[in-house]
Scaffold this active site. Structure first.
Site, PDB file in Angstrom:
ATOM      1  N   SER A 627     -19.376  15.938   4.959  1.00 52.93           N
ATOM      2  CA  SER A 627     -19.517  15.337   6.239  1.00 52.93           C
ATOM      3  C   SER A 627     -19.249  14.136   6.422  1.00 52.93           C
ATOM      4  O   SER A 627     -18.458  13.343   5.667  1.00 52.93           O
ATOM      5  CB  SER A 627     -20.526  16.186   7.296  1.00 52.93           C
ATOM      6  OG  SER A 627     -20.248  15.917   8.397  1.00 52.93           O
ATOM      7  N   ASP A 712     -14.057  24.600  11.705  1.00 48.92           N
ATOM      8  CA  ASP A 712     -14.955  23.647  11.712  1.00 48.92           C
ATOM      9  C   ASP A 712     -14.696  22.826  13.010  1.00 48.92           C
ATOM     10  O   ASP A 712     -13.655  22.127  13.280  1.00 48.92           O
ATOM     11  CB  ASP A 712     -14.807  22.508  10.566  1.00 48.92           C
ATOM     12  CG  ASP A 712     -16.009  21.604  10.249  1.00 48.92           C
ATOM     13  OD1 ASP A 712     -16.760  21.452  11.696  1.00 48.92           O
ATOM     14  OD2 ASP A 712     -16.190  20.911   9.302  1.00 48.92           O
ATOM     15  N   HIS A 747     -18.179  24.459   9.886  1.00 47.73           N
ATOM     16  CA  HIS A 747     -18.741  23.242   9.128  1.00 47.73           C
ATOM     17  C   HIS A 747     -19.878  23.815   8.166  1.00 47.73           C
ATOM     18  O   HIS A 747     -20.218  23.013   7.401  1.00 47.73           O
ATOM     19  CB  HIS A 747     -19.227  22.408  10.343  1.00 47.73           C
ATOM     20  CG  HIS A 747     -19.513  21.118   9.836  1.00 47.73           C
ATOM     21  ND1 HIS A 747     -18.649  20.375   9.219  1.00 47.73           N
ATOM     22  CD2 HIS A 747     -20.662  20.242   9.549  1.00 47.73           C
ATOM     23  CE1 HIS A 747     -19.162  19.021   8.712  1.00 47.73           C
ATOM     24  NE2 HIS A 747     -20.495  19.009   9.034  1.00 47.73           N
TER      25      HIS A 747
END
Length: 782
Positions: A627, A712, A747
């Site tokens: 991330s 995501d 995600h």
């Protein structure tokens, strides 16, 4: 946002807005002849490496040699379509902007992503047998039939159970026959034949049937223990549907609530309070729902119209109030709802004042307020009467070297979670009687911990008791749940995760080291390795992890799959770079906005320190981040590609400038206070100077694995897709760049516990492949 979900406290790893990975194998119809040629093999191994051989002269195959890593198919080449962007007289040309499809339905893009997955499978097929064995090894450490540490709540013990071979948990409870007796840290849940039986409230394995992805966001039992509200996501996009069921009959209560966030709380036994989001995935509204009524008749308790803020819910430990929290990166303010009268709506508790951050708890006649300002940067703890919130008393003042990051209230006690010198600690205080004045805190008992680096986080505790529950782990200590008697100081281990396969924590060494940054700042490092395998002579591989954003503390926690690296002679390290929260609020402030590059230079300094101190060499140094940590990886790859042998970037935030210029992308507006608003010239050029997609150069790069998830909502799949396409177009070396897109996740990666382990096995195999560490497995490997 590009960060992980928030949880209570700040030492997660893994946070509210992040990005993560997904992969499947859509090309079963494609056939690849994966030729593997054994060049030579080692005839003998040392005793210490017999189980997990770290081969000094490895048996190589053509797919494990970085210099000859040529799979049977050439990598996909994304077409180039000129897309021109101009601002402040600066022209940028993005040839791969076409890869963005907000609907995720474009057939040409799907075809390209599938080709990327097929190429990755083709490259890795030569080591598929090793990967499968590694997965079996990782899974073999898990006690599959197990249950969590039972938590006493009212007249029941609540816990989750895992079953052998099953991906998901069961939510269970047992009645406590003598529940009128005050709890003790020595209590053990009775499980005998004459004791109350286990009752399964919800089996996620049943609910997950027919779904490739399944995740429960929240599971809440009503105050009278008769109902359960839970939210589920079957896509990975973090848009939840809320269900209410009768615990005993399993019958649904009313119709599901759709389009919800993961914020959900009970307001008494007849009302739910939940959040929803706007069209850019920002949590902006809080609703009151009366059971049995239609969702269309729900009343809005709060609407946050400022697109830099998002809202979340928190119940007070006393269960008397619900707190509606609206926060940006710099400002946080709180309203409250009286649970006994939820129809009266929300009232302001701490006002919105730019730069002031407040969090609230409740006990008796007082609200407890943790407040941070620009001057009180590590927070102070205040108390005020419920009926006069302006009459505040300072209980703990702001301190320059100690940060207050969480508090937990009890009927007679207060537990304060702090950070000092990069490490968490807990101090427990005894409070005066509820009807007595609350003027100061006296004494305080500090909980002791044993490892030099470790992680501590709060667990839900019984408000009316004197027992504090917390979780503890370190790089060598499996996750453990303790109960601590705040009256006596006695601490009792209630549960430690079982690690099978002969695991012995005494075989591992954990260390805290400090690297010197380019400006002289000391950067903490957490390190673990096997003391019987590692010589610290520079000959061993090392995996360096980093994050460094959102004031999130990436504390050194245990991860059982990581043993498969450590037991093969790897060293694992975490660089606690600026931008995180490990060293207090200023640590974060010095790694954001126009100081963001400190995050990257700190990481490079940590890498150089590890090489100088003979923990590894450039030829053995691997790096990883997810991330916002994937942004870190992308940035340092552009800045110092010569330092690293391999890099793994998971759901990485790589196209920073383009994303932050587009307020239609989910979470962008909330993050202008993290990265800066590039619609302002100064921020535009600063962000452009480090944004990974904008800084790919004609230079050599190490071996790179990039992963993402199609659904995501935090980091769009197109960002890593564009980065990979541009790398392939510009890099001047023969090292491999792999891209793996999970078409059925978001995600947070795969939802099943075993499927997630497959990702670890895949990533570890990739690292060992490019490090020439894959042992020869005979004809079956070919």
């Amino acid at each position: 946002m590009r960060k992980d979900k928030k949880v209570k406290g700040d030492n997660v790893a893994p946070s509210l807005y992040c990005r993560i990975i997904c992969h499947n194998h859509p090309f079963a119809e494609l056939s690849f002849a994966c030729l593997s040629i054994t060049l030579f093999r080692v005839s003998s191994l040392s005793a210490s490496s017999a189980k997990f051989p770290l081969l000094s002269v490895p048996a190589l195959n053509i797919f494990s040699m970085s210099s000859a890593a040529t799979p049977m198919k050439l990598p996909p080449i994304a077409k180039k379509v000129e897309y021109v962007m101009e601002l402040f007289g600066d022209i940028r040309v993005d040839h791969h902007y076409w890869l963005r499809d907000d609907s995720r339905s474009n057939s040409e893009i799907h075809s390209h992503l599938k080709k990327e997955n097929a190429y990755t499978d083709s490259f890795m097929c030569g080591t598929k047998q090793f990967e499968q064995q590694l997965f079996a090894e990782i899974r073999g450490r898990i006690k599959e039939d197990d249950f969590s540490a039972p938590r006493r709540k009212g007249p029941y013990y609540y816990y989750t159970r895992t079953l052998e071979g099953k991906e998901y948990v069961q939510h269970c409870r047992r009645y406590i026959s003598n529940n009128e007796v005050p709890p003790s840290v020595h209590d053990v849940m009775p499980t005998g034949p004459n004791d109350p039986p286990e009752y399964v409230i919800l089996d996620e394995n049943v609910k997950a049937q027919g779904h490739e992805y399944y995740s429960i966001g929240v599971f809440k039992v009503s105050p009278n223990h008769k109902l359960v509200a839970y939210s589920e996501d079957t896509k990975g996009d973090e848009i939840y549907t809320v269900y209410v069921i009768d615990v005993e009959t399993q019958a649904p209560v009313g119709k599901p609530l759709t389009g919800a966030t993961s914020s959900l709380e009970w307001a008494g036994n007849d009302f739910l309070v939940y959040g929803t989001m706007d069209d850019i995935h920002r949590a902006d509204k809080v609703w009151l729902h009366k059971l049995g009524t239609d969702q269309s008749s729900d009343s809005c308790l709060y609407h946050e119209k400022d697109d830099k803020f998002c809202v979340e819910l928190q119940a007070s430990e006393s269960e008397k109030y619900l707190f509606i929290i609206s926060d940006s990166r710099n400002t946080r303010f709180v309203s409250y709802v009286d649970v006994s009268m939820p129809q009266d709506g929300a009232k302001v508790l701490t006002p919105r004042i730019d730069g002031i951050d407040t969090s609230v708890s409740h006990r008796g006649n007082h609200f407890f307020i943790r407040r941070r300002t620009d001057e009180l940067f590590n927070s102070e703890l205040l108390a005020c009467p419920v009926d006069d919130i302006s009459a505040t008393t300072v209980l703990i003042p702001n301190r320059e070297s100690i940060k207050i990051w969480d508090v937990q209230l009890f009927a007679d006690h207060l537990a304060v979670y702090e950070r000092e010198n990069g490490l968490p600690k807990i101090t427990a205080y005894h409070l005066p009687a509820v009807d007595e004045p609350l003027k100061s805190l006296k004494g305080g008992r500090v909980v002791d911990f044993i490892d030099p680096v470790y992680c501590v986080d709060s667990e839900e505790s019984e408000f009316s008791s004197s027992i504090l529950r917390f979780s503890y782990s370190s790089l060598r200590t499996p996750c453990s749940v303790y109960e601590y008697d705040m009256n006596t100081g006695i601490s009792v281990l209630k549960k430690i995760d079982t690690v099978l396969g002969g695991f012995d924590l005494s075989n591992y060494v954990t260390e805290r080291k400090w690297a010197t940054a380019s400006d002289g700042m000391q950067i903490p490092l957490s390190i673990v390795y096997r003391n019987d395998l590692v010589k610290l002579d520079g000959s061993h591989p090392l995996l360096l992890h980093g994050y460094g954003s959102y004031e999130m503390s990436i504390d050194p926690t245990f991860k059982a799959p990581r043993l498969s690296l450590l037991d093969r002679g790897f060293i694992f390290a975490i660089a606690h770079v600026r931008g995180g929260g490990e060293m207090g609020r200023q640590w974060y402030e010095n790694g954001k906005l126009l100081k963001k590059k400190n995050t990257f230079s700190d990481f490079i300094a940590c890498a150089e320190y590890l090489i100088e101190q003979k923990y590894c060499s450039k030829e053995k140094l691997c790096i990883e981040g997810r991330s916002a940590g994937g942004l870190l990886i992308g940035a340092v790859l552009n800045m110092r590609p010569d330092l690293f042998k391999a890099a793994v970037a998971g759901v990485p935030f790589l196209d920073v400038l383009t994303t932050m210029l587009d307020p239609s992308i989910p979470l962008t507006t909330e993050e202008w206070e993290e990265w800066g608003d590039p619609r302002e010239e100064e921020f535009y050029f600063y962000i452009k100077s480090y944004s990974p997609v904008d800084n790919v150069k004609r230079q050599n790069y190490p071996n790179i694995l990039v992963t993402t998830g199609l659904h995501d909502p935090r980091v769009m799949y197109s960002e890593p897709a564009k980065f990979v396409a541009k790398l392939r177009d510009m890099k001047t070396d023969d090292n491999v760049v792999l891209f793996k897109c999970d078409l059925c996740a978001g995600h947070s990666s795969k939802s099943g516990r075993f499927e997630r382990l497959r990702e670890d096995a895949f990533t570890y195999t990739f690292l060992m492949k490019v490090l020439n560490m894959i042992p020869d497995l005979g004809a079956g490997q070919n």
